[in-house]
Scaffold this active site. Structure first.
Site, PDB file in Angstrom:
ATOM      1  CB  SER A  85      -9.719  16.146 -11.289  1.00  0.00           C
ATOM      2  OG  SER A  85     -10.833  17.054 -10.649  1.00  0.00           O
ATOM      3  CB  CYS A 121      -3.397  26.637  -5.314  1.00  0.00           C
ATOM      4  SG  CYS A 121      -4.149  25.494  -6.397  1.00  0.00           S
ATOM      5  CG  HIS A 131     -13.109  20.336 -10.656  1.00  0.00           C
ATOM      6  ND1 HIS A 131     -12.618  21.512 -11.116  1.00  0.00           N
ATOM      7  CD2 HIS A 131     -12.542  19.729 -10.130  1.00  0.00           C
ATOM      8  CE1 HIS A 131     -11.341  21.747  -9.972  1.00  0.00           C
ATOM      9  NE2 HIS A 131     -11.347  20.449  -9.701  1.00  0.00           N
ATOM     10  CG  ASN A 184      -1.298  23.185 -12.811  1.00  0.00           C
ATOM     11  OD1 ASN A 184      -0.424  22.419 -12.904  1.00  0.00           O
ATOM     12  ND2 ASN A 184      -1.523  23.982 -11.887  1.00  0.00           N
ATOM     13  CB  THR A 211     -21.490   6.425   1.900  1.00  0.00           C
ATOM     14  OG1 THR A 211     -21.689   5.469   3.086  1.00  0.00           O
ATOM     15  CG2 THR A 211     -22.701   6.024   1.105  1.00  0.00           C
ATOM     16  N   GLY A 223      -8.645  15.198  -7.930  1.00  0.00           N
ATOM     17  CA  GLY A 223      -7.145  15.119  -8.229  1.00  0.00           C
ATOM     18  C   GLY A 223      -6.376  15.167  -7.075  1.00  0.00           C
ATOM     19  CB  THR A 224      -6.209  17.455  -4.008  1.00  0.00           C
ATOM     20  OG1 THR A 224      -6.260  18.521  -4.752  1.00  0.00           O
ATOM     21  CG2 THR A 224      -5.523  17.447  -2.855  1.00  0.00           C
TER      22      THR A 224
END
Ligand SMILES: *Cc1c(COP(=O)(O)O)cnc(C)c1O
Length: 388
Positions: A199, A325, A201, A151, A237, A71-72
């Site tokens: 994202s 965070c 996760h 969030n 990759t 997401g970042t």
């Protein structure tokens, strides 16, 4: 000891069904999808299948999906890449005070690149009101970035209306939908956005993978230079096992439909009512209706959220205070402050976020463990007079 995970907005457990499809691509099928031999081509096919699944979750076309490291990166790519490529329109960016730092700090960083940034205020529920965007937008506004769901408090923004305002002005519209995808319907066509971040996760997929939806025809500059992967938009990759896992996680989300949403809403109702019944002097934060399921954000007066977390952890309960965070620094959440909540009250915030494996017993356990913790902390708090 019993453990109860109530921090699904920070990350979700990897679904074993997802891990099952990833595993063969970690050891056995290690081939580079860009090589020419047949085994590589097979891997390429699987990557493209995953892209189609992710696209389908968002009602997008596969060509509109760029895989990123999460997401970042998707937010960075949208803001930096979108603003730079369209700077001919002007050098003004609009965002909101309740954004995740991946958006907020990226926008502010653009000030060093000669862009001007307006950070819109939010209302008491954490919402951006359309009229505040209307007032702030100008001819030079190149990009507007406002999150779909918050969030910390779970509040949902009216993205459709906000995107319309941006488009009337000829500005690009990006939304951080990381907390929305997997919890509520995310339909890029219905929302009318130009860019949208997801994202894996946060929806039972692996960490380190996400995507940016970029509407066909939208000009953006790529962040990385190197190979021509991801339609020349993201050199390097591909993280094949993660991409394949993300695809499966997206597919499972579609298959679950509203079943999970309903399960979580049922638990959430009991959790909220239980807290309200058992603990006085609290404030639920976030919008009462316009919010994602499973996010219970609540401030307990007279105590520190951090101390609550430590005592909960001693009883095996994992939760959050403010955002993950910012929880290392003892700063009050910028989201709660933006909503007009005082520093003092914001310090006593607790975020419980439910997920698909939570059961009624988990909620009952929390309701048994939390009230005495709050009482104990209040009794030693210099701010609290009620108990004496
Ligand atoms: C978790 C989160 C992010 C960051 O996503 P990562 O994949 O962890 O980089 C961005 N925005 C919101 C709203 C989030 O909840």
């Amino acid at each position: 000891m019993r453990t109860v995970y109530l921090d699904h907005n920070a990350t979700t457990p990897l679904d074993p069904e997802v891990y099952k499809v990833m595993e063969p691509f970690i050891v056995e099928n290690f081939y580079n999808p860009s090589s020419v031999y047949s085994r590589s081509r097979k891997v390429r096919e699987k990557v493209e299948e995953a892209r189609a699944k992710v696209a389908s979750l968002l009602n997008a076309s596969p060509e509109e999906i760029i895989f990123t490291s999460g997401g970042t990166e998707a937010n960075n790519q949208a803001i930096i890449g979108g603003a730079k490529a369209n700077a001919g329109k002007g050098r003004h960016i609009i965002t909101s005070a309740a954004e995740h730092h991946a958006v907020l700090d990226t926008c502010l960083r653009m000030e060093k690149e000669g862009f001007e940034v307006t950070v819109l205020p939010v209302d008491e529920y954490g919402r951006v009101l359309p009229e505040t965007l209307e007032k702030a937008i100008r001819t030079e506004t190149v990009l507007v970035s406002i999150m779909y769901a918050n969030n910390e408090v779970g509040t949902i923004n009216d993205i459709k209306t906000l995107a319309e305002i941006a488009h009337k002005n000829g500005s690009l519209f990006h939304t951080d939908a990381v907390q929305a995808a997997g919890k509520i319907k995310v339909d890029v066509k219905d929302l009318g956005v130009d860019m949208l971040s997801v994202s894996a996760h946060k929806l039972y997929g692996p960490k380190g993978i996400g995507c940016l939806y970029v509407k066909k025809g939208t000009k953006i500059e790529s962040l990385l230079t190197g190979g021509g992967q991801e339609n020349k938009m993201r050199a390097g990759t591909e993280n094949v096992p993660a991409i394949i896992g993300f695809g499966r996680a997206a597919e499972l989300t579609i298959e679950r439909g509203t079943e999970l949403e309903n399960h979580i809403k049922d638990l959430e109702k009991i959790l909220r009512e239980g807290i309200k019944e058992r603990i006085p002097d609290i404030i639920f934060t976030g919008h009462p209706e316009e919010r994602i399921p499973g996010c219970v954000s609540v401030c307990f007066k007279y105590i520190e959220g951090e101390s609550m977390l430590l005592l909960l952890d001693q009883r095996g309960i994992m939760a959050s205070s403010g955002s993950a965070c910012s929880s290392k620094s003892l700063k009050a959440s910028h989201v709660l402050l933006a909503m007009g909540i005082s520093h003092e009250i914001a310090h006593g915030s607790l975020r419980l976020s439910l997920g698909k494996d939570n059961r009624m017993e988990d909620v009952e356990y929390l309701l048994e463990v939390l009230p005495p913790i709050v009482e104990k902390l209040r009794l030693i708090s210099p701010l609290y007079q009620g108990g004496r």
